[in-house]
Design a protein around this motif. Structure first.
Motif, PDB file in Angstrom:
ATOM      1  N   TYR A  83       0.858  -1.189   0.000  1.00  0.00           N
ATOM      2  CA  TYR A  83       0.000   0.000   0.000  1.00  0.00           C
ATOM      3  C   TYR A  83       0.889   1.232   0.000  1.00  0.00           C
ATOM      4  O   TYR A  83       1.881   1.283   0.738  1.00  0.00           O
ATOM      5  N   CYS A  84       0.559   2.219  -0.819  1.00  0.00           N
ATOM      6  CA  CYS A  84       1.390   3.417  -0.813  1.00  0.00           C
ATOM      7  C   CYS A  84       0.589   4.640  -1.232  1.00  0.00           C
ATOM      8  O   CYS A  84      -0.156   4.597  -2.214  1.00  0.00           O
ATOM      9  N   VAL A  85       0.744   5.716  -0.459  1.00  0.00           N
ATOM     10  CA  VAL A  85       0.032   6.955  -0.763  1.00  0.00           C
ATOM     11  C   VAL A  85       0.862   7.879  -1.670  1.00  0.00           C
ATOM     12  O   VAL A  85       0.380   8.914  -2.101  1.00  0.00           O
ATOM     13  N   ASN A  86       2.108   7.488  -1.938  1.00  0.00           N
ATOM     14  CA  ASN A  86       3.003   8.367  -2.702  1.00  0.00           C
ATOM     15  C   ASN A  86       2.953   8.079  -4.198  1.00  0.00           C
ATOM     16  O   ASN A  86       2.417   7.051  -4.629  1.00  0.00           O
ATOM     17  N   ASN A  87       3.541   8.995  -4.942  1.00  0.00           N
ATOM     18  CA  ASN A  87       3.583   8.825  -6.397  1.00  0.00           C
ATOM     19  C   ASN A  87       5.002   8.989  -6.915  1.00  0.00           C
ATOM     20  O   ASN A  87       5.226   9.733  -7.888  1.00  0.00           O
ATOM     21  N   CYS A  88       5.941   8.327  -6.269  1.00  0.00           N
ATOM     22  CA  CYS A  88       7.342   8.443  -6.679  1.00  0.00           C
ATOM     23  C   CYS A  88       7.433   8.001  -8.148  1.00  0.00           C
ATOM     24  O   CYS A  88       7.035   6.877  -8.484  1.00  0.00           O
ATOM     25  N   VAL A  89       7.943   8.887  -8.982  1.00  0.00           N
ATOM     26  CA  VAL A  89       7.924   8.662 -10.428  1.00  0.00           C
ATOM     27  C   VAL A  89       8.593   7.334 -10.796  1.00  0.00           C
ATOM     28  O   VAL A  89       8.174   6.640 -11.714  1.00  0.00           O
ATOM     29  N   ASN A  97      -0.377   3.522  -9.776  1.00  0.00           N
ATOM     30  CA  ASN A  97      -0.331   2.203 -10.424  1.00  0.00           C
ATOM     31  C   ASN A  97      -1.504   1.374  -9.901  1.00  0.00           C
ATOM     32  O   ASN A  97      -1.668   1.242  -8.687  1.00  0.00           O
ATOM     33  N   ASP A  98      -2.259   0.827 -10.827  1.00  0.00           N
ATOM     34  CA  ASP A  98      -3.460   0.111 -10.419  1.00  0.00           C
ATOM     35  C   ASP A  98      -3.171  -1.396 -10.367  1.00  0.00           C
ATOM     36  O   ASP A  98      -3.023  -2.028 -11.401  1.00  0.00           O
ATOM     37  N   PHE A  99      -3.041  -1.921  -9.178  1.00  0.00           N
ATOM     38  CA  PHE A  99      -2.892  -3.382  -9.019  1.00  0.00           C
ATOM     39  C   PHE A  99      -3.450  -3.754  -7.645  1.00  0.00           C
ATOM     40  O   PHE A  99      -3.565  -2.885  -6.772  1.00  0.00           O
ATOM     41  N   ALA A 269      10.597  -0.464 -13.620  1.00  0.00           N
ATOM     42  CA  ALA A 269       9.490  -0.817 -12.727  1.00  0.00           C
ATOM     43  C   ALA A 269       8.180  -0.535 -13.441  1.00  0.00           C
ATOM     44  O   ALA A 269       8.160   0.174 -14.462  1.00  0.00           O
ATOM     45  N   GLU A 270       7.095  -1.093 -12.905  1.00  0.00           N
ATOM     46  CA  GLU A 270       5.761  -0.896 -13.474  1.00  0.00           C
ATOM     47  C   GLU A 270       5.417   0.601 -13.496  1.00  0.00           C
ATOM     48  O   GLU A 270       5.672   1.313 -12.515  1.00  0.00           O
ATOM     49  N   GLY A 271       4.877   1.081 -14.589  1.00  0.00           N
ATOM     50  CA  GLY A 271       4.380   2.458 -14.624  1.00  0.00           C
ATOM     51  C   GLY A 271       5.447   3.494 -14.919  1.00  0.00           C
ATOM     52  O   GLY A 271       5.232   4.686 -14.708  1.00  0.00           O
ATOM     53  N   MET A 272       6.612   3.076 -15.356  1.00  0.00           N
ATOM     54  CA  MET A 272       7.648   4.040 -15.779  1.00  0.00           C
ATOM     55  C   MET A 272       8.525   3.392 -16.848  1.00  0.00           C
ATOM     56  O   MET A 272       8.524   2.178 -17.001  1.00  0.00           O
ATOM     57  N   THR A 273       9.193   4.231 -17.625  1.00  0.00           N
ATOM     58  CA  THR A 273      10.184   3.681 -18.553  1.00  0.00           C
ATOM     59  C   THR A 273      11.522   4.320 -18.212  1.00  0.00           C
ATOM     60  O   THR A 273      11.583   5.469 -17.750  1.00  0.00           O
ATOM     61  N   LEU A 274      12.574   3.572 -18.446  1.00  0.00           N
ATOM     62  CA  LEU A 274      13.894   4.070 -18.030  1.00  0.00           C
ATOM     63  C   LEU A 274      14.303   5.324 -18.795  1.00  0.00           C
ATOM     64  O   LEU A 274      15.084   6.133 -18.292  1.00  0.00           O
ATOM     65  N   ASP A 275      13.740   5.511 -20.017  1.00  0.00           N
ATOM     66  CA  ASP A 275      14.164   6.707 -20.763  1.00  0.00           C
ATOM     67  C   ASP A 275      13.623   8.011 -20.157  1.00  0.00           C
ATOM     68  O   ASP A 275      13.976   9.105 -20.612  1.00  0.00           O
ATOM     69  N   THR A 345       3.355  -8.251  -8.050  1.00  0.00           N
ATOM     70  CA  THR A 345       3.829  -6.955  -8.540  1.00  0.00           C
ATOM     71  C   THR A 345       5.045  -6.567  -7.717  1.00  0.00           C
ATOM     72  O   THR A 345       5.000  -6.554  -6.489  1.00  0.00           O
ATOM     73  N   LYS A 346       6.147  -6.290  -8.402  1.00  0.00           N
ATOM     74  CA  LYS A 346       7.387  -6.017  -7.689  1.00  0.00           C
ATOM     75  C   LYS A 346       7.654  -4.519  -7.660  1.00  0.00           C
ATOM     76  O   LYS A 346       7.176  -3.783  -8.513  1.00  0.00           O
ATOM     77  N   GLN A 347       8.453  -4.132  -6.668  1.00  0.00           N
ATOM     78  CA  GLN A 347       8.790  -2.716  -6.606  1.00  0.00           C
ATOM     79  C   GLN A 347       9.705  -2.341  -7.767  1.00  0.00           C
ATOM     80  O   GLN A 347       9.660  -1.260  -8.302  1.00  0.00           O
ATOM     81  N   PHE A 348      10.585  -3.267  -8.134  1.00  0.00           N
ATOM     82  CA  PHE A 348      11.456  -3.122  -9.299  1.00  0.00           C
ATOM     83  C   PHE A 348      11.990  -4.522  -9.595  1.00  0.00           C
ATOM     84  O   PHE A 348      11.797  -5.441  -8.798  1.00  0.00           O
ATOM     85  N   GLU A 349      12.647  -4.693 -10.742  1.00  0.00           N
ATOM     86  CA  GLU A 349      13.150  -6.015 -11.111  1.00  0.00           C
ATOM     87  C   GLU A 349      14.549  -6.254 -10.549  1.00  0.00           C
ATOM     88  O   GLU A 349      15.431  -5.418 -10.695  1.00  0.00           O
ATOM     89  N   ALA A 350      14.763  -7.408  -9.939  1.00  0.00           N
ATOM     90  CA  ALA A 350      16.110  -7.765  -9.465  1.00  0.00           C
ATOM     91  C   ALA A 350      16.919  -8.328 -10.630  1.00  0.00           C
ATOM     92  O   ALA A 350      16.357  -8.841 -11.599  1.00  0.00           O
ATOM     93  N   THR A 351      18.241  -8.228 -10.576  1.00  0.00           N
ATOM     94  CA  THR A 351      19.103  -8.759 -11.639  1.00  0.00           C
ATOM     95  C   THR A 351      19.774 -10.053 -11.190  1.00  0.00           C
ATOM     96  O   THR A 351      19.747 -11.056 -11.899  1.00  0.00           O
TER      97      THR A 351
END
Ligand code: SAM
Length: 459
Positions: A83-89, A97-99, A269-275, A345-351
């Motif tokens: 759960y998160c109230v923030n919108n960190c880009v 992000n809707d999940f 991560a979901e909802g953003m692109t690295l560019d 749904t992950k916060q970001f992808e691990a390598t």
């Protein structure tokens, strides 16, 4: 404000295009172990040539060796609420992000912990999104209690570091009372205009409140604090100088700076692109940053997560990194799901997706001692007491034996034949290298007690 943007920018300007001779002079200073000032660090940030880079890596490696020896601390993150109230880009957990969001129940947390204990973990980093309603501090405190009280046949989790959003002195006192290890909070970016752009319509968008979180944590008695910058958001040179300024500020005000520094680089991560992120750094620059941090704050732990590849982690363990995560899942309930091969749904992808067993095998094969040690904070060696120990060169006499004892436990409880054989040899070699007779004797005795079934011995 203690992160003086114009002072940083002026120092960077002064260092820009610095001469080879000036870089050599700072490297010589670092080699002698002399403290580096802001201009020195800015000068090192100007390194471009292979020759200077190689020398910087060598010096960072020598400092790492001298202070930490060949130990490397291993831990895993545990996500219990997204759960998160923030919108960190940059973040996959952003509110927009809707999940389907989840927060684990006490029983679900204990299931995750059992799986982590099955992998041999003893140290966790607890992670949650920011949501005062769905994830209040009392839930976090209860989660900590659930983790510490989960027992498997080989024992319990012995240290929980906590990464939750900036909060009040009252809340930090609750974390202190719950018995956490390090309180971790990444500044994300120290550059105020970028910070505000990266946190639109967010509680987290208050730069000054976020920046002063460690003041409140220290005031509440949490004297091990772990900082970090999310590299990729703003100019890396600015971030490194600001990190050092923040560290110096805490040292001055509370007598102790950062216990650890994390060096996350932005990942998809979901909802953003690295560019969307024009300040991303390449591998070479990243190595330079880590090595500079090692020479600038020799006694601060440096944490590199599974955001980085196995190869990058292996290389940078040699040049400064002292803690790594292993076998990580960055989704809520992720350990159970990866056991069942579902995806959350992950916060970001691990390598680096290797299991702790694979990671430990590589460490031991490289002659490094994986450590699950949790002795310091359990023996009251936190904050400036830990730093005094480190600065007096005592880490070798305490941390090395502790690391060897946790390795001995790991191979007995989890190791296969190959890891056992290699680790026994390493333990013997390390034991033989211990010069102090009393410590040698104590460790020999404790290793024997562990082989006979005792657990959780430490100095
Ligand atoms: N909610 C807490 C807060 O706001 O500080 C905890 C943060 S989160 C669980 C841990 C860290 O992951 C963040 O501070 C951020 O630096 C990092 N992170 C978020 N998105 C990321 C991404 N796309 N790539 C790499 N790291 C990311």
């Amino acid at each position: 404000m203690f992160i003086d943007h114009s002072a940083i920018e002026n120092t960077l300007k002064l260092a820009a295009g610095t001469s080879d001779a000036a870089i050599d002079a700072v490297l010589a200073k670092a080699e002698l172990g002399s403290p580096l000032d802001q201009l020195d660090i800015a000068t090192l940030l100007e390194i471009k040539s292979d020759k200077h880079m190689a020398r910087l890596m060598r010096i960072a490696g020598a400092i790492k060796d001298r202070i930490y020896g060949n130990r490397i601390v291993v831990f895993a993150p545990l996500y219990v609420s997204d759960y998160c109230v923030n919108n960190c880009v940059y973040c996959g957990y952003k509110h927009s992000n809707d999940f389907p969001r989840r927060r684990l129940s006490r029983e679900e947390i204990q299931e995750e912990v059992m799986l982590l204990e099955k992998m041999g973990h003893k140290r966790l980093a607890l992670e949650v999104g920011e949501d005062p309603v769905n994830c209040p501090i009392d839930y976090v405190v209860d989660a900590i209690d659930a983790i510490y009280s989960t027992k498997n046949e080989n024992g319990t989790i012995r240290r929980i570091n906590v990464n939750i959003a900036a909060t009040t002195v009252e809340d930090y006192k609750k974390l202190k009372k719950a018995g956490i290890g390090t309180y971790i909070l990444f500044q994300e970016t120290y550059h105020k205009p970028t910070y505000e752009r990266m946190h639109p319509k967010s509680v987290k968008g208050n730069y000054l409140y976020h920046l002063t979180a460690f003041d409140r944590a220290m005031e509440a008695g949490l004297d091990d604090v772990g900082a970090g910058v999310l590299f990729g958001l703003a100019d890396y040179k600015f971030e490194v100088l600001a990190l050092m300024m923040h560290n110096a500020y805490l040292e001055e005000k509370f007598g102790v700076g950062f216990h650890t520094i994390s060096v996350p680089r932005i990942k998809k991560a979901e909802g953003m692109t690295l560019d969307q992120f024009s300040n991303q750094i390449d591998d070479l620059t990243f190595k330079k940053i880590v090595a500079i941090l090692r020479v600038a704050v020799p006694f601060t732990g440096i944490i590199m997560s599974t955001r980085e590849s196995a190869q990058m982690r292996r290389e940078m363990i040699r040049a400064g990194v002292s803690q790594i995560s292993a076998g990580s899942c960055t989704g809520v309930g992720g350990y159970k799901e990866s056991d069942r091969k579902d995806t959350s749904t992950k916060q970001f992808e691990a390598t680096d997706q290797r299991s702790p067993m694979e990671v430990l095998k590589e460490l031991v094969a490289d002659g490094l001692v994986p450590s699950y040690c949790t002795a310091c904070y359990r023996s009251g060696r936190t904050g400036d007491r830990f730093m005094q120990l480190a600065k007096a060169g005592q880490i070798h006499n305490v941390c090395t034996p502790n690391a060897l004892m946790t390795l001995q436990e790991f191979i007995l409880d989890y190791g296969d034949q190959a890891l056992k054989a290699d680790s026994e040899l390493l333990i013997e070699k390390e034991l033989a290298a211990i010069e102090r007779e009393d410590i040698h004797k104590l460790l020999t005795n404790n290793l024997q007690r562990i082989r006979s079934g005792e657990r959780d011995l430490f100095l």
